[in-house]
Scaffold this motif. Sequence first.
Motif, PDB file in Angstrom:
ATOM      1  N   TYR A  88       0.839  -1.205   0.000  1.00 28.31           N
ATOM      2  CA  TYR A  88       0.000   0.000   0.000  1.00 28.31           C
ATOM      3  C   TYR A  88       0.877   1.260   0.000  1.00 28.31           C
ATOM      4  CZ  TYR A  88      -3.530   3.417   1.378  1.00 28.31           C
ATOM      5  OH  TYR A  88      -4.355   4.517   1.416  1.00 28.31           O
ATOM      6  N   GLY A  89       1.904   1.242   0.839  1.00 28.93           N
ATOM      7  CA  GLY A  89       2.801   2.389   0.905  1.00 28.93           C
ATOM      8  C   GLY A  89       3.566   2.618  -0.383  1.00 28.93           C
ATOM      9  N   TYR A  90       3.931   1.525  -1.040  1.00 31.36           N
ATOM     10  CA  TYR A  90       4.655   1.612  -2.307  1.00 31.36           C
ATOM     11  C   TYR A  90       3.786   2.294  -3.371  1.00 31.36           C
ATOM     12  CZ  TYR A  90       7.010   0.044  -6.582  1.00 31.36           C
ATOM     13  OH  TYR A  90       7.642  -0.014  -7.801  1.00 31.36           O
ATOM     14  N   TYR A  91       2.535   1.880  -3.456  1.00 34.55           N
ATOM     15  CA  TYR A  91       1.630   2.450  -4.447  1.00 34.55           C
ATOM     16  C   TYR A  91       1.261   3.897  -4.133  1.00 34.55           C
ATOM     17  CZ  TYR A  91       0.728  -2.075  -6.739  1.00 34.55           C
ATOM     18  OH  TYR A  91       0.842  -3.258  -7.426  1.00 34.55           O
ATOM     19  N   ASN A  92       1.287   4.272  -2.861  1.00 31.86           N
ATOM     20  CA  ASN A  92       0.820   5.596  -2.459  1.00 31.86           C
ATOM     21  C   ASN A  92       1.958   6.532  -2.017  1.00 31.86           C
ATOM     22  OD1 ASN A  92      -2.360   5.564  -2.362  1.00 31.86           O
ATOM     23  ND2 ASN A  92      -1.672   3.564  -1.640  1.00 31.86           N
ATOM     24  N   ASN A  93       3.211   6.148  -2.352  1.00 29.43           N
ATOM     25  CA  ASN A  93       4.384   6.999  -2.098  1.00 29.43           C
ATOM     26  C   ASN A  93       4.503   7.438  -0.642  1.00 29.43           C
ATOM     27  OD1 ASN A  93       5.395   7.107  -4.830  1.00 29.43           O
ATOM     28  ND2 ASN A  93       3.632   8.406  -5.310  1.00 29.43           N
ATOM     29  N   LEU A  94       4.366   6.471   0.255  1.00 26.43           N
ATOM     30  CA  LEU A  94       4.497   6.756   1.678  1.00 26.43           C
ATOM     31  C   LEU A  94       5.926   6.492   2.136  1.00 26.43           C
ATOM     32  CD1 LEU A  94       1.197   5.129   3.004  1.00 26.43           C
ATOM     33  CD2 LEU A  94       1.572   7.481   2.221  1.00 26.43           C
ATOM     34  N   SER A  95       6.341   7.191   3.170  1.00 25.16           N
ATOM     35  CA  SER A  95       7.684   7.034   3.724  1.00 25.16           C
ATOM     36  C   SER A  95       7.638   6.105   4.932  1.00 25.16           C
ATOM     37  CB  SER A  95       8.252   8.391   4.145  1.00 25.16           C
ATOM     38  OG  SER A  95       8.498   9.201   3.026  1.00 25.16           O
ATOM     39  N   PHE A  96       8.543   5.110   4.935  1.00 19.99           N
ATOM     40  CA  PHE A  96       8.563   4.099   5.979  1.00 19.99           C
ATOM     41  C   PHE A  96       9.726   4.308   6.940  1.00 19.99           C
ATOM     42  CE2 PHE A  96       5.637   2.250   3.122  1.00 19.99           C
ATOM     43  CZ  PHE A  96       4.950   1.244   3.781  1.00 19.99           C
TER      44      PHE A  96
END
Length: 398
Positions: A88-96
Amino acid sequence: MGKCTNVRLIVNLYFMLTFVGFIIAVMYISDTRQVKESFPGLFLRKIQAYRDIFALKYTPCPRPKSKLVFIKTYKTASTTVSAMLMRYGYYNNLSFVLPLKSPFFSRVKPFNRNMMKEAVPPLPSSNGSYDVHAIHVPFNKSEFAAVIHNATYVTIIRHPVSQFESTFGFYKAATRIKSLRIDAMNSSRDPLSVFLLDPKRYYNTLRGTLKTVLRNRQIFDFGLETKDFDNDTKVGQRIDAAAKEFDLVMISEYFDESLLLLRRLLCWEFDDILYISQNKRPGQLRFSLDDWKSKQILEWNKADYKLYKHFNTTFWRKVAEYGSGFQDDLRKLRHMLDEVRSDCLDEGRHKIAYQHRRNVTMLKKNATSRCKIMNWDADVGTTVLRKRQMKNNSSSGL
């Protein structure tokens, strides 16, 4: 007089149309299955569905939530959840929140903001802030709150009997504990039974990772110190605190049900909670369970059992609050998961990975990129996201 009659007709017509519209709306938005039922019974069933679906206790959020702290626990299906969050983060450009090199910050030290000195910087588009944590590290809410602001807090637990058996097998305790290996060879019992005859004897000889996972590991990841495992007061206090700190504690045995609660909590789509199961053990690392073993495991992991009983109760309360649409949504999710397996997996093939501790289901030869990303485990997801955050910061001159 005529004017009053006209007003009454208009008012009556308004209420009649409102009532008819209400019935049509209820029949449309709730259960649409064909049921041969008398009109009164059907009407009452639809009214109840309407009340459940639009209960005041559930207020849809205006937009998907992207600030999330997921506490990854051991042998609880947490790898599957973590991989889903990373996708989900990959598709939505989230920072981990990720360490520069290691797959986790620490197995034994609760998270603290000083760990961020060795963390991968966030994406430039995040304005210096982080969105998601989804890897192993014991919980400390105040420290997480300093790094990810206004986050939703989620974790997952599993019944202590099956969780401990899984941990015992996956970490190869039967062969890694020398005294246990010798005692099992000289006994007619299997290694798990031998360990449970006198767990303290073997446990007290352990060091490192193996010791951290072989007793009450779940509540340890919730923040309880090992010295307090047998302190009923401290155990109860930690459980009460966790009940206030976490927005959702999922249950491994009810994984799909848990994902529906997660989806509603985060305002995500069904596509966002699809998954391919990860980190399954091969048969040789599994042990049979009977009533005696189960009882011994619960006694040895008493604090974990109290944790599980508490959150199992709150879990079903949340399911009840979901309303009558829950079962329909569960059928929808499982139908979509069947399609994923049909489209992506070659379930007749698998490869052995991670020191012969995992059976990894293979993708079909013509699998799409969507299938490939969905088949990420947490290790692959961590590697991809780390590289992306490092690359973007490098190209931006940071």
